[in-house]
Every structure is written in C-alpha cells, then in structure tokens.
Scaffold this motif. Structure first.
Motif, PDB file in Angstrom:
ATOM      1  N   GLY A  29     -18.014 -20.919  -0.821  1.00  0.00           N
ATOM      2  CA  GLY A  29     -18.634 -19.347  -1.000  1.00  0.00           C
ATOM      3  C   GLY A  29     -19.818 -19.223  -1.585  1.00  0.00           C
ATOM      4  O   GLY A  29     -20.309 -18.139  -1.633  1.00  0.00           O
ATOM      5  N   HIS A  30     -20.479 -20.425  -1.723  1.00  0.00           N
ATOM      6  CA  HIS A  30     -22.012 -20.064  -2.160  1.00  0.00           C
ATOM      7  C   HIS A  30     -22.773 -19.541  -1.170  1.00  0.00           C
ATOM      8  O   HIS A  30     -24.196 -19.385  -1.583  1.00  0.00           O
ATOM      9  N   PHE A  31     -22.647 -19.607   0.037  1.00  0.00           N
ATOM     10  CA  PHE A  31     -23.533 -19.112   1.145  1.00  0.00           C
ATOM     11  C   PHE A  31     -23.865 -17.766   0.948  1.00  0.00           C
ATOM     12  O   PHE A  31     -25.025 -17.098   1.331  1.00  0.00           O
ATOM     13  N   HIS A  32     -22.788 -16.811   0.222  1.00  0.00           N
ATOM     14  CA  HIS A  32     -23.311 -15.422  -0.294  1.00  0.00           C
ATOM     15  C   HIS A  32     -24.326 -15.173  -1.218  1.00  0.00           C
ATOM     16  O   HIS A  32     -24.666 -14.196  -1.331  1.00  0.00           O
ATOM     17  N   ASP A  33     -24.636 -16.501  -1.990  1.00  0.00           N
ATOM     18  CA  ASP A  33     -25.718 -16.323  -2.784  1.00  0.00           C
ATOM     19  C   ASP A  33     -27.055 -16.375  -2.161  1.00  0.00           C
ATOM     20  O   ASP A  33     -27.021 -17.346  -1.376  1.00  0.00           O
TER      21      ASP A  33
ATOM     22  N   ASN B 179     -26.263 -13.872   9.936  1.00  0.00           N
ATOM     23  CA  ASN B 179     -24.928 -14.018   9.153  1.00  0.00           C
ATOM     24  C   ASN B 179     -24.888 -14.026   7.853  1.00  0.00           C
ATOM     25  O   ASN B 179     -24.002 -14.224   7.140  1.00  0.00           O
ATOM     26  N   VAL B 180     -26.213 -13.760   7.421  1.00  0.00           N
ATOM     27  CA  VAL B 180     -26.194 -13.752   5.707  1.00  0.00           C
ATOM     28  C   VAL B 180     -25.972 -11.950   5.503  1.00  0.00           C
ATOM     29  O   VAL B 180     -26.530 -11.143   5.952  1.00  0.00           O
ATOM     30  N   PRO B 181     -24.779 -12.100   4.578  1.00  0.00           N
ATOM     31  CA  PRO B 181     -24.595 -10.567   4.220  1.00  0.00           C
ATOM     32  C   PRO B 181     -25.601  -9.797   3.367  1.00  0.00           C
ATOM     33  O   PRO B 181     -26.154 -10.268   2.209  1.00  0.00           O
ATOM     34  N   SER B 182     -25.937  -8.820   3.931  1.00  0.00           N
ATOM     35  CA  SER B 182     -27.007  -7.874   3.145  1.00  0.00           C
ATOM     36  C   SER B 182     -28.237  -8.713   2.698  1.00  0.00           C
ATOM     37  O   SER B 182     -28.336  -8.639   1.168  1.00  0.00           O
ATOM     38  N   PRO B 183     -28.884  -9.301   3.373  1.00  0.00           N
ATOM     39  CA  PRO B 183     -29.989 -10.212   3.081  1.00  0.00           C
ATOM     40  C   PRO B 183     -30.919  -9.397   2.270  1.00  0.00           C
ATOM     41  O   PRO B 183     -31.422  -8.180   2.425  1.00  0.00           O
TER      42      PRO B 183
END
Length: 616
Positions: A68-72, A100-104
């Motif tokens: 889940g660290h990809f969202h960081d 694919n990065v959420p809200s970069p």
C-alpha cells in the motif's frame, strides 16, 4: 505455494500428523514477518539493484503495491524516477506508471517533467506541465528551472513566454535558480539580448547565473562578449568553477585568445585543491591550446592528464590533424588502442582529416576500410566526406566522384562541397560546374557555395558565368559572409574586416601595409589575382587583394609587437592563394614567424615556407 495455500508452522504440521508434541522453549518461537515501512521501500529504491536492473525494480514496485505504500507520493515519485532512468530507455513505462498514481501532487509531476527532459523529450515535459495546471496541483519553485530548460531545448518560444508569465504571476521571478533557467532558455532560443537584460536585473548573481550567460553567448556565437562577461565576473570577485572555466576555454579556442587561455590554465594550477583537472576540463584546455596554435602546450597538457577519456584522445588527434601532423595523428590513433581505449566514429573523422590535409591517400583508404572490417563501425556520411576530401585534394577527382556516386547512403551537401573544393584547387571547371549547380539547389542560402563556384569560373576567366552567379545570389537575397581576422594582443581581441576602418589605428595600419607590400614587390612578389571575382582592371584587383583582413591583422601585429615576436591570427574563412603566398614572403623578409588559423587548418609560416607545404 499457490495463493490458496495456508502456511502452517512446523509444530502445527507435526501435531496434525499425531506425533508427540511438546511446545518449544520461548526463544525458539517463530518470528513474525514485519511489513516493510515507507523508509525501507525508499531504501530499496535508492539501492544499486533498483538503478541497474529493471527486473529488480519491478520486484520493488510489486512490493510497494502489495504493502500500500504506492499511494505515498514520495514512494510513487521515487519509483517513477527509477523507471525513467535514461539508461533503461523506458520513459513510456514511467509515463504509464504516472497515470496510475492517485491524485499526483507537484512532487510527482516535477519528477516526470525532469524525466522527460533527461530522456530528450522536452515537448512532453511542457505538456505534463499543462496537465499539472489542469489537475490543480500547484507548481512550486522546483518546477520552473526544469520547465524553462525544456522550453529552451525544444525551441518553443511562445510556450516559453507563457511559462515566464506564470513565473511572474506565482511570485517565483526573484528565485535565483528560476532566473538562471530563464536566462538559459532565452539564450537557447537565440534571444541573447533578452537573456542579458534578465541577467543584469538580478540583484544577487551566483556562479551558476554567470555560467549560464557566458554559455549562452558562446552557443550564440558571441565569443568576445562571453570573455567580456567573464572579465566582469572577475572584477566582481566571483570565483569561477570548473563549468565556467570549461565554457571560457571554448570561447578562447574560437577566438584564438591565447592570453586568456593561459590565464585560465594558471588559475586552475593555483586552485588545484578545489578545481580538479578531470577529463572534461583537461580536454577543453588542450583543445584551446591546439586551436590557439600552441600544439606543444596542448601535448604537454594531454601528457599530464591523469584522467583521459576517448574524447580526450579524439581532441588531441584533431589538434594534430589541423596542424598538418598526419603521421603523429595516425601514431596516436594506434597508441590509444595500446592504452586500451577503443576508437569511435569521431576518432576516425579526426584521423581521416589528418590524412586529407597531408595527402596521405593510401593511409586514409586503409583506415576507412578498417572501420567495418576491424572496428565494427559503420561509416557515416561524415566519414565518406573525409575520404572524398582526401581523394579530391590529391587530384584523384575521378575516384572521388566515383566514391560519391557509389555511397550506400545519400551524400549530403558537405560531401559535394568537398568535391567542389577539389575542383577549385585543380581547376576542373567542367566537374566543378556540375557539382556547383547541384549545390546551389541543395543549399540555396549558403553563400559559400556561390563563392566557390564563382572562384572556379573566375579562375577559368568565365566572367559571364561569374556575373550570372552573382545575379542569382541577389535574386535569392543571399548575403556573403565577409572575411574577418582576429589577433589577440595584451589580452584584448582585435577584429579586422576588409573595407572597415573603425579601428583607432587604421590609418597607421594602412600605411604600414603599404610599405610592406612595396618591400614584398621588391623581393619579387606578384599579386595572384585569379580569385578576384570581378572582371576589372588588374590594378584594381591588386588593390582589392591588398586589404584582405589577414593582411590588415598582420600589419597591426607588426606595429604592436617587438621585432622577432610571433604573430598569431585567426581567420573565419579559408585563406586565399594570394595571401598565403604573401605571408610566406613576409615571414622570410621580416624574419617573423606567423601562425594563421583559417576555417580549415593551421598554417605556420617561417623563413618563407608554410607547414602545410602548400597543400590546403
């Protein structure tokens, strides 16, 4: 083990098999596997495997997704930076990851904008900036230096102006790094005056901003102005670093400003604890000495360099070539291989040019054949041009033309230009006319092609054809490139052009030149008027030849130096036959060594002879 399999500790499996079971002591209890933290993921991304292997990077990527660290954004941005490493040639994957990065946030945008620039995609970088603005992720001061550089590299003037408006509107106009990037952008688009104005407005100018404006002047061809800015930098007691000095040495090389170059060399020696003489700086220094006529100093620098790269060997080979030292250039070509340096395409251009300027045709043919057969280097159009030049200069025009016609790649104008130059040297008007007419269609705005064809016609006394070429130039609006010669004395570069009388000592120069010509005539000098492109009286032709820029520069050197001192002149065009003959005689009559660099090579005049052996 598949995803549905449940892991059970060893003692649990033993109990299930009805064996006698006893609980192990506390210290032997199985450890609990810890979940990777953000820091541990970042440590992995900054490790050597992540920067050297896409397979390792993909495994870290999978771990970041699983935990889940990809969202960081710091993790996803760092991961993106690794994927976009230019060594991987994997920018498309980096862009796909970005999608694919959420809200970069702005950090992630900045990483990809820089990645696009590093991968040679400046327009893509600008497009991502527009996405950033549309996504309401406000840019920061780290966004604009990269973005302005992208606008400069991409040559997009309108977009650059819009970005600059954003810089002002968002309050970043006072940031030193942003301003330096703006100066660089303006200079790269050719707006050097605007770049200088922005530089002059800066209240605090660090070494970076000075370096940018100096480099901007050099890239725009304003070498004298670059040295003037460097001198101002010195007066403001700003210590130049390695990058500034490398740029300054490039300016010195173009101008033949030996005194300035020597100062830089002495400065580097004084600051050897803080300025390391690496391969880049050392190569710039030896290149400066070679182009300023001091091949001995170039060799001394080259020999003393502790760090050498292939480009260092290439620069030394090129220096030997332009001074007509073909044998030494070829020997160095083999020496670099004995030292375990592998030649590249640029190396062969240097050594083939050396052969061309010395008439070593057979050596050139052997080297050219060895490119593919020995070194697995496929000859490019530049290499064919060198070989055509070598054959043509040696009078083997039929072979040169046959080579052009049999080339496996399309000949470019430079190849045809080499053949046209050979036609001028050997007076082949028929072939020269055919090649010249072709070049006028390929490069209708290149004034040098018209001049060369006119020379061929004038040499054959075909004055109607000369007039026709001049008429065609006028109709097409082609302006001739005026001959100019420069001489450095006392740290000041003096430039002379035929017909200009703006120098404060012009009256004295003309008077000295008149006396010199009269003395040469007493020694048997007869002006060679075959290259004067007008059908005028012989006396007028001689007058036109008398005031060529190199003669003016030499006359100025005579009145400004002590008897016996070497005079060094740099000319932007090829020296004409008449000036070459006259300078040989001047060196003998006046007992002066004269070193002249023209567009093609160096000429060392001493005791009535020239180092080129009249082969140029």
């Amino acid at each position: 083990m598949n995803a549905a399999t449940t892991y059970s500790p060893p003692y649990h499996r033993r109990h299930h098999q009805h064996h006698h079971f006893q609980l192990p002591p506390p210290q032997s209890q199985p450890s609990i596997v810890s979940i990777p933290t953000q820091k541990s993921i970042l440590d992995l991304l900054n490790s050597k495997p992540a920067t050297s292997s896409l397979q390792s990077l993909a495994q870290i990527h999978a771990l970041a997704l699983k935990t889940g660290h990809f969202h960081d954004h710091f993790v996803s941005g760092t991961l993106l930076k690794c994927y976009a490493n230019p060594r991987f040639h994997n920018l498309d994957s980096a862009i796909q990851l970005f999608r694919n990065v959420p809200s970069p946030n702005v950090f992630v945008h900045n990483v990809l904008i820089k990645a696009c620039l590093d991968n040679g995609e400046p327009l893509q970088a600008v497009w991502l900036y527009y996405e950033l603005m549309m996504n309401d992720a406000k840019p920061n001061k780290f966004t604009y230096p990269t973005l302005l550089k992208a606008c400069g590299d991409g040559g997009i003037v309108a977009e650059g102006k819009q970005v600059h408006c954003h810089v002002v509107k968002l309050g970043f106009a006072g940031d030193g790094h942003v301003k330096s990037a703006g100066i660089r952008m303006l200079a790269r688009r050719g707006k050097i005056e605007d770049a200088r104005n922005l530089f002059d407005e800066m209240p605090d100018r660090d070494e970076i901003s000075w370096s940018v404006v100096i480099d901007g002047y050099i890239k725009s061809g304003f070498y004298k102005e670059a040295l003037e800015v460097f001198n101002t930098m010195q007066s403001e007691r700003i210590r130049p670093g390695k990058f500034v000095l490398t740029s300054v040495l490039a300016a010195c090389a173009h101008l033949g400003a030996l005194d300035h170059g020597r100062w830089v060399h002495a400065y580097v020696r004084r600051k050897k604890k803080s300025i390391v003489m690496d391969a880049v700086l050392g190569t710039a220094l030896l290149d400066m000495y070679a182009k300023c006529g001091r091949l001995d100093m170039a060799w001394e620098v080259f020999e003393s360099m502790k760090e050498k790269e292939v480009f260092s060997w290439n620069a030394m080979i090129k220096g030997l070539a332009m001074h007509g030292r073909a044998d030494d250039a070829v020997e160095l070509f083999f020496e670099m291989q004995r030292r375990k340096f592998r030649p590249n395409g640029i190396t062969f251009i240097g050594v083939l040019n050396a052969c061309a300027h010395s008439g070593a045709v057979e050596q050139a043919l052997k080297l050219f054949d060895s490119m593919e057969n020995v070194y697995n280097i496929e000859p490019e159009v530049e290499h064919y041009g060198c070989l055509v030049d070598c054959l043509g200069r040696s009078g083997r025009l039929e072979e040169a033309e046959e080579l052009v016609n049999s080339m496996p790649i399309e000949p470019n104008p430079a190849v045809y230009g080499s053949l046209l130059g050979a036609c001028r040297i050997h007076g082949n008007a028929e072939l020269g006319e055919r090649i010249g007419r072709l070049l006028l269609e390929l490069e209708p705005n290149n004034s040098g092609r018209y001049a060369l064809l006119s020379n061929i016609y004038a040499k054959a006394e075909r004055w109607d054809d000369v007039a026709e070429v001049r008429k065609l130039m006028k109709e097409r609006g082609v302006k001739t490139n005026p001959g100019s010669s420069m001489i450095e004395l006392g740290g000041c570069v003096h430039e002379f052009k035929m017909g200009e009388g703006c120098h404060p000592k012009m009256k004295e120069i003309y008077s000295t030149l008149k006396v010199m010509i009269e003395r040469l005539e007493m020694e048997g000098y007869v002006p060679n008027t075959s290259q004067v492109l007008f059908n005028i009286e012989e006396e007028e032709k001689e007058t036109a030849l008398q005031y060529h820029s190199e003669k003016l520069a030499i006359a100025f050197g005579f009145i400004s130096t002590k008897p016996g001192e070497t005079i060094r002149v740099v000319k932007n065009l090829r020296v004409c036959d008449d000036c070459h003959s006259a300078i040989k005689l001047i060196s003998r009559v006046y007992g002066r060594e004269i070193v002249l660099r023209d567009r093609v090579r160096y000429h060392h005049f001493r005791d009535g002879t020239c180092s080129c052996k009249d082969f140029w």
